[in-house]
Design a protein around this motif. Structure first.
Motif, PDB file in Angstrom:
ATOM      1  N   ILE A  90       0.839  -1.201   0.000  1.00 55.39           N
ATOM      2  CA  ILE A  90       0.000   0.000   0.000  1.00 55.39           C
ATOM      3  C   ILE A  90       0.875   1.252   0.000  1.00 55.39           C
ATOM      4  N   LEU A  91       1.922   1.228   0.801  1.00 50.82           N
ATOM      5  CA  LEU A  91       2.842   2.370   0.853  1.00 50.82           C
ATOM      6  C   LEU A  91       3.487   2.608  -0.512  1.00 50.82           C
ATOM      7  N   GLN A  92       3.882   1.531  -1.187  1.00 48.72           N
ATOM      8  CA  GLN A  92       4.528   1.660  -2.492  1.00 48.72           C
ATOM      9  C   GLN A  92       3.551   2.126  -3.571  1.00 48.72           C
ATOM     10  N   VAL A  93       2.364   1.529  -3.590  1.00 45.69           N
ATOM     11  CA  VAL A  93       1.364   1.866  -4.606  1.00 45.69           C
ATOM     12  C   VAL A  93       0.934   3.330  -4.493  1.00 45.69           C
ATOM     13  N   THR A  94       0.813   3.821  -3.265  1.00 50.15           N
ATOM     14  CA  THR A  94       0.370   5.203  -3.050  1.00 50.15           C
ATOM     15  C   THR A  94       1.519   6.203  -3.110  1.00 50.15           C
ATOM     16  N   GLY A  95       2.754   5.688  -3.144  1.00 48.66           N
ATOM     17  CA  GLY A  95       3.913   6.577  -3.157  1.00 48.66           C
ATOM     18  C   GLY A  95       4.282   7.087  -1.772  1.00 48.66           C
ATOM     19  N   LEU A  96       3.578   6.595  -0.750  1.00 47.53           N
ATOM     20  CA  LEU A  96       3.836   7.054   0.608  1.00 47.53           C
ATOM     21  C   LEU A  96       5.136   6.494   1.187  1.00 47.53           C
ATOM     22  N   ASP A  97       5.701   5.476   0.488  1.00 45.39           N
ATOM     23  CA  ASP A  97       6.984   4.947   0.957  1.00 45.39           C
ATOM     24  C   ASP A  97       8.089   5.993   0.810  1.00 45.39           C
ATOM     25  N   THR A  98       7.851   7.007  -0.032  1.00 40.88           N
ATOM     26  CA  THR A  98       8.836   8.081  -0.184  1.00 40.88           C
ATOM     27  C   THR A  98       8.529   9.250   0.754  1.00 40.88           C
ATOM     28  N   VAL A  99       7.337   9.249   1.332  1.00 38.84           N
ATOM     29  CA  VAL A  99       6.924  10.318   2.250  1.00 38.84           C
ATOM     30  C   VAL A  99       7.305   9.949   3.683  1.00 38.84           C
ATOM     31  N   PHE A 100       7.002   8.709   4.049  1.00 37.73           N
ATOM     32  CA  PHE A 100       7.318   8.230   5.391  1.00 37.73           C
ATOM     33  C   PHE A 100       8.749   7.723   5.449  1.00 37.73           C
ATOM     34  N   SER A 101       9.322   7.771   6.620  1.00 33.45           N
ATOM     35  CA  SER A 101      10.588   7.098   6.872  1.00 33.45           C
ATOM     36  C   SER A 101      10.204   5.689   7.304  1.00 33.45           C
ATOM     37  N   VAL A 102      10.582   4.687   6.509  1.00 35.59           N
ATOM     38  CA  VAL A 102      10.177   3.307   6.781  1.00 35.59           C
ATOM     39  C   VAL A 102      11.416   2.473   7.093  1.00 35.59           C
ATOM     40  N   THR A 103      11.403   1.784   8.235  1.00 34.81           N
ATOM     41  CA  THR A 103      12.517   0.916   8.594  1.00 34.81           C
ATOM     42  C   THR A 103      12.004  -0.514   8.723  1.00 34.81           C
TER      43      THR A 103
END
Length: 112
Positions: A90-103
């Motif tokens: 979901i993060l990747q599809v919405t582009g939110l993986d570039t907005v959030f800091s994901v570890t």
């Protein structure tokens, strides 16, 4: 499906652990926990442990986005930790993986 939310804080850091499904019906629970931390303003880093979240819809993402925005305004940062493949997608599809800091790992909190 229920959503359980627990919070542990130490110094200026807090870890919010969510387990279950994060959707329209359960998102307010997470929102309440995050709002409580933001109100205290003694936290400059919040890590949301998503390792136990099996599903997250747009409502859940909006809760996380709103918290990140408020924390940034206070000079802090919000990180997402260990999202499961479904949530990561979901993060990747919405582009939110570039907005959030994901570890990939959840930071250890010292007991004490």
């Amino acid at each position: 499906m229920e959503l359980n939310v627990s919070t542990a804080s130490q110094g200026g850091h807090a870890v919010v652990t969510a387990t279950g499904e994060l959707d329209l019906y359960t998102a307010p629970r997470l929102q309440t926990a995050l709002a409580g931390l933001l109100r205290e303003q003694q936290v400059d880093r919040i890590v949301v442990d998503l390792s136990g979240v099996e599903f997250c819809d747009s409502t859940g993402m909006n809760v996380l986005l709103a918290a990140m925005k408020r924390l940034k305004e206070q000079g802090g940062m919000l990180e997402l930790a260990a999202p499961r493949p479904a949530v990561k997608r979901i993060l990747q599809v919405t582009g939110l993986d570039t907005v959030f800091s994901v570890t990939d790992a959840v930071p250890a909190m010292d007991a004490g």
